[in-house]
Design a protein around this motif. Structure first.
Motif, mmCIF file in Angstrom:
data_model
loop_
_atom_site.group_PDB
_atom_site.id
_atom_site.type_symbol
_atom_site.label_atom_id
_atom_site.label_comp_id
_atom_site.label_asym_id
_atom_site.label_seq_id
_atom_site.Cartn_x
_atom_site.Cartn_y
_atom_site.Cartn_z
ATOM 1 N N VAL B 88 6.705 8.127 -50.780
ATOM 2 C CA VAL B 88 7.192 9.226 -50.000
ATOM 3 C C VAL B 88 8.189 10.492 -51.323
ATOM 4 O O VAL B 88 7.889 11.546 -51.105
ATOM 5 C CB VAL B 88 7.603 9.192 -48.717
ATOM 6 C CG1 VAL B 88 7.802 10.465 -47.940
ATOM 7 C CG2 VAL B 88 6.529 8.792 -47.920
ATOM 8 N N THR B 89 9.676 9.315 -51.104
ATOM 9 C CA THR B 89 9.913 9.431 -52.400
ATOM 10 C C THR B 89 10.146 10.786 -52.610
ATOM 11 O O THR B 89 11.034 11.707 -53.100
ATOM 12 C CB THR B 89 11.500 8.580 -51.877
ATOM 13 O OG1 THR B 89 11.713 7.747 -50.791
ATOM 14 C CG2 THR B 89 12.807 9.436 -52.285
ATOM 15 N N PRO B 90 9.090 10.413 -54.334
ATOM 16 C CA PRO B 90 9.625 11.249 -55.247
ATOM 17 C C PRO B 90 9.337 12.390 -55.108
ATOM 18 O O PRO B 90 8.889 13.856 -55.189
ATOM 19 C CB PRO B 90 8.062 10.502 -56.394
ATOM 20 C CG PRO B 90 8.141 9.255 -55.521
ATOM 21 C CD PRO B 90 8.830 8.799 -54.258
ATOM 22 N N SER B 91 7.466 12.397 -53.816
ATOM 23 C CA SER B 91 6.700 14.054 -53.482
ATOM 24 C C SER B 91 7.826 14.888 -53.363
ATOM 25 O O SER B 91 8.532 16.026 -53.105
ATOM 26 C CB SER B 91 5.603 13.397 -52.552
ATOM 27 O OG SER B 91 4.870 12.654 -53.062
ATOM 28 N N LEU B 92 9.044 13.915 -52.173
ATOM 29 C CA LEU B 92 10.042 14.878 -51.137
ATOM 30 C C LEU B 92 10.532 15.113 -52.051
ATOM 31 O O LEU B 92 10.948 17.336 -52.234
ATOM 32 C CB LEU B 92 10.414 13.617 -49.721
ATOM 33 C CG LEU B 92 11.023 14.656 -48.920
ATOM 34 C CD1 LEU B 92 10.256 15.685 -48.425
ATOM 35 C CD2 LEU B 92 11.223 13.996 -48.294
ATOM 36 N N VAL B 93 11.167 15.223 -52.790
ATOM 37 C CA VAL B 93 12.167 15.289 -53.857
ATOM 38 C C VAL B 93 11.853 16.307 -55.401
ATOM 39 O O VAL B 93 12.240 17.530 -55.180
ATOM 40 C CB VAL B 93 12.982 14.137 -54.948
ATOM 41 C CG1 VAL B 93 13.814 14.756 -56.224
ATOM 42 C CG2 VAL B 93 13.672 12.974 -54.068
ATOM 43 N N ILE B 94 10.292 15.892 -55.845
ATOM 44 C CA ILE B 94 10.253 16.455 -56.939
ATOM 45 C C ILE B 94 9.174 18.225 -56.530
ATOM 46 O O ILE B 94 10.031 18.803 -56.294
ATOM 47 C CB ILE B 94 8.975 16.264 -57.627
ATOM 48 C CG1 ILE B 94 9.881 15.130 -58.676
ATOM 49 C CG2 ILE B 94 8.347 16.450 -58.616
ATOM 50 C CD1 ILE B 94 8.749 14.114 -58.977
ATOM 51 N N ILE B 95 8.889 17.731 -55.404
ATOM 52 C CA ILE B 95 7.239 19.458 -54.682
ATOM 53 C C ILE B 95 8.939 20.365 -53.776
ATOM 54 O O ILE B 95 9.030 21.421 -54.255
ATOM 55 C CB ILE B 95 7.406 18.965 -53.180
ATOM 56 C CG1 ILE B 95 5.852 17.973 -53.757
ATOM 57 C CG2 ILE B 95 6.449 19.663 -52.200
ATOM 58 C CD1 ILE B 95 4.990 19.031 -54.452
ATOM 59 N N THR B 96 10.108 19.147 -53.182
ATOM 60 C CA THR B 96 11.651 20.012 -52.477
ATOM 61 C C THR B 96 12.191 21.079 -53.580
ATOM 62 O O THR B 96 12.511 22.360 -53.469
ATOM 63 C CB THR B 96 12.121 19.765 -51.655
ATOM 64 O OG1 THR B 96 11.259 18.718 -50.870
ATOM 65 C CG2 THR B 96 12.896 20.763 -51.257
ATOM 66 N N LEU B 97 12.666 20.181 -54.738
ATOM 67 C CA LEU B 97 13.106 21.076 -56.182
ATOM 68 C C LEU B 97 11.956 22.049 -56.786
ATOM 69 O O LEU B 97 12.195 23.385 -56.563
ATOM 70 C CB LEU B 97 13.349 20.097 -57.252
ATOM 71 C CG LEU B 97 14.556 19.369 -57.007
ATOM 72 C CD1 LEU B 97 14.805 17.978 -58.121
ATOM 73 C CD2 LEU B 97 15.744 20.274 -56.601
ATOM 74 N N VAL B 98 10.923 22.445 -57.200
ATOM 75 C CA VAL B 98 9.593 23.485 -57.351
ATOM 76 C C VAL B 98 9.526 24.224 -56.473
ATOM 77 O O VAL B 98 9.971 25.348 -57.055
ATOM 78 C CB VAL B 98 8.921 21.997 -57.629
ATOM 79 C CG1 VAL B 98 7.977 23.671 -58.499
ATOM 80 C CG2 VAL B 98 8.675 21.354 -58.701
ATOM 81 N N ALA B 99 9.471 24.512 -55.272
ATOM 82 C CA ALA B 99 9.098 24.920 -53.978
ATOM 83 C C ALA B 99 10.586 25.979 -54.362
ATOM 84 O O ALA B 99 10.165 27.172 -54.444
ATOM 85 C CB ALA B 99 9.063 24.253 -53.113
ATOM 86 N N ALA B 100 11.812 25.059 -54.427
ATOM 87 C CA ALA B 100 12.832 26.388 -53.808
ATOM 88 C C ALA B 100 12.793 26.753 -55.329
ATOM 89 O O ALA B 100 13.206 28.126 -55.257
ATOM 90 C CB ALA B 100 14.061 24.841 -53.777
#
Lengths: 186, 183
Positions: B88-100
């Motif tokens: 779960v960790t990579p999805s959470l970090v990457i998606i949050t950064l891109v979405a923000a």
């Protein structure tokens, strides 16, 4: 905020429990959410798919994290992805502990025999809905096709049927689409 | 102490797998094989195929199911949880950064043009996914009829998706019984 967080958790827990078939199978559920919750729109969902396909990580998990982020920022992403994976963790641990040969069980096989074509239909319906929203814009109450996007969709869909082009990474296609969008000011 | 070390190893292995594969599901198999079978020797190739079969016929994200299963086999409940967290960790970090980032530039005209182009691509790719799925799942008459009926229901009514999944599972079991009785 706490209320939204609980709702997010519950909705994504249900998706984790009933989305059979992995990533694409979450799409009908994510679409259903646009009708009942104010978290994101269908247009935003299209962007979410594009981003989720061009970043690493499982598609369903990426889309769910993104959906949670739209609803409640970083905390929302945490809550929705936690909700999504919790049923998996519980079910898999139960199966691993108590059920040998789960995937060979005749009842499981029969149930999946029925679910698989149904999920294909669910995804097909969701994709048709997605195309309707993405390729048509509402003007004065009438749906008119967004010509540029329609042409891109038709041409790329045709190209995808060519064996060699099938291997291209989705991110590459999105890049092509973005460049065309900017050049022709779609 | 050794237990903790193993749990972290599971966490990192699945973090690498999640962070380096795009798409999930089937595309993840070669990466899983490399990390778990060839590099770490945690499971055999047959066990991996078994894990995968179970991951596919249980609800939820296939990659997460497989991670939990492998983790559980190695280190019990804690192993399952650590493996899943790693996934779960990579999805959470990457998606949050891109979405923000993306949200901040949403008003930008160029980004809006680009996203209009991307929309067409999303439609084409998703339609293609549907066709691939249909080819794989519509193997006989029953499946085609089932798919047709559900498609009509989806397009014409607002029946909840969960209900459709549950009923279709029951249909599958009943159909299996009918076929058995005929034989």
């Amino acid at each position: 905020m706490m209320q939204t967080a609980l709702e997010l958790f519950w909705e994504f827990f249900k998706i984790g429990l009933f989305a059979v078939g992995g990533g694409p199978a979450t799409l009908p559920f994510l679409m259903e959410l646009t009708k009942v919750k104010p978290w994101y729109t269908m247009e935003q969902l299209t962007n979410m798919i594009a981003i989720s396909e061009s970043t690493p990580g499982p598609l369903g998990l990426n889309m769910s994290t993104y959906a949670g982020f739209q609803a409640l920022g970083l905390f929302g992403g945490l809550v929705s992805s936690f909700g999504l994976v919790l049923p998996s963790v519980i079910i898999i641990i139960l199966i691993a502990r108590f059920l040998d040969n789960f995937s060979q069980n005749p009842y499981v096989k029969a149930a999946f025999y029925g679910v698989r074509p149904a999920v294909t239909a669910l995804i097909a319906a969701a994709v048709l809905g997605l195309c309707r929203v993405s390729l048509f814009v509402e003007r004065n109450g009438n749906l008119t096709p967004a010509v540029g996007s329609v042409i891109i969709a038709v041409v790329v869909f045709g190209l995808l049927q060519v064996k060699r082009l099938k291997k291209f990474h989705p991110a590459l296609w999105f890049l092509v689409g973005a460049v065309i969008g900017i050049v022709f000011r779609l | 102490m050794n237990d903790m070390k193993m749990l972290w190893q599971l966490y990192w292995a699945f973090l690498r797998i999640g962070g380096l594969t795009f798409g999930g599901g089937l595309t993840m198999l070669p990466m899983l094989k490399y990390e778990l079978v060839e590099k770490k020797n945690w499971i055999t190739e047959e066990e991996l195929v078994d894990c995968y079969a179970i991951g596919q016929c249980t609800p939820g994200i296939i990659a997460v199911n497989t991670a939990t299963f492998v983790g559980y086999k190695k280190k019990g409940v804690a192993g399952g949880i650590f493996s899943t967290l790693g996934m779960v960790t990579p999805s959470l970090v990457i998606i949050t950064l891109v979405a923000a980032c993306l949200e901040n530039f949403m008003d930008n005209v160029w980004l809006q043009h680009a996203l209009m182009g991307v929309r067409g691509i999303v439609c084409a790719l998703m339609l293609n996914t549907v066709i691939t799925l249909a080819r794989k799942s519509l193997v006989d008459g029953f499946c085609c009829v089932m798919c047709g009926i559900v498609l009509l229901i989806c397009l014409l009514t607002d029946i909840p998706t969960i209900l459709i999944v549950v009923v279709s599972a029951i249909c599958g079991i009943i159909w299996g019984k009918i076929r058995e009785a005929k034989l």
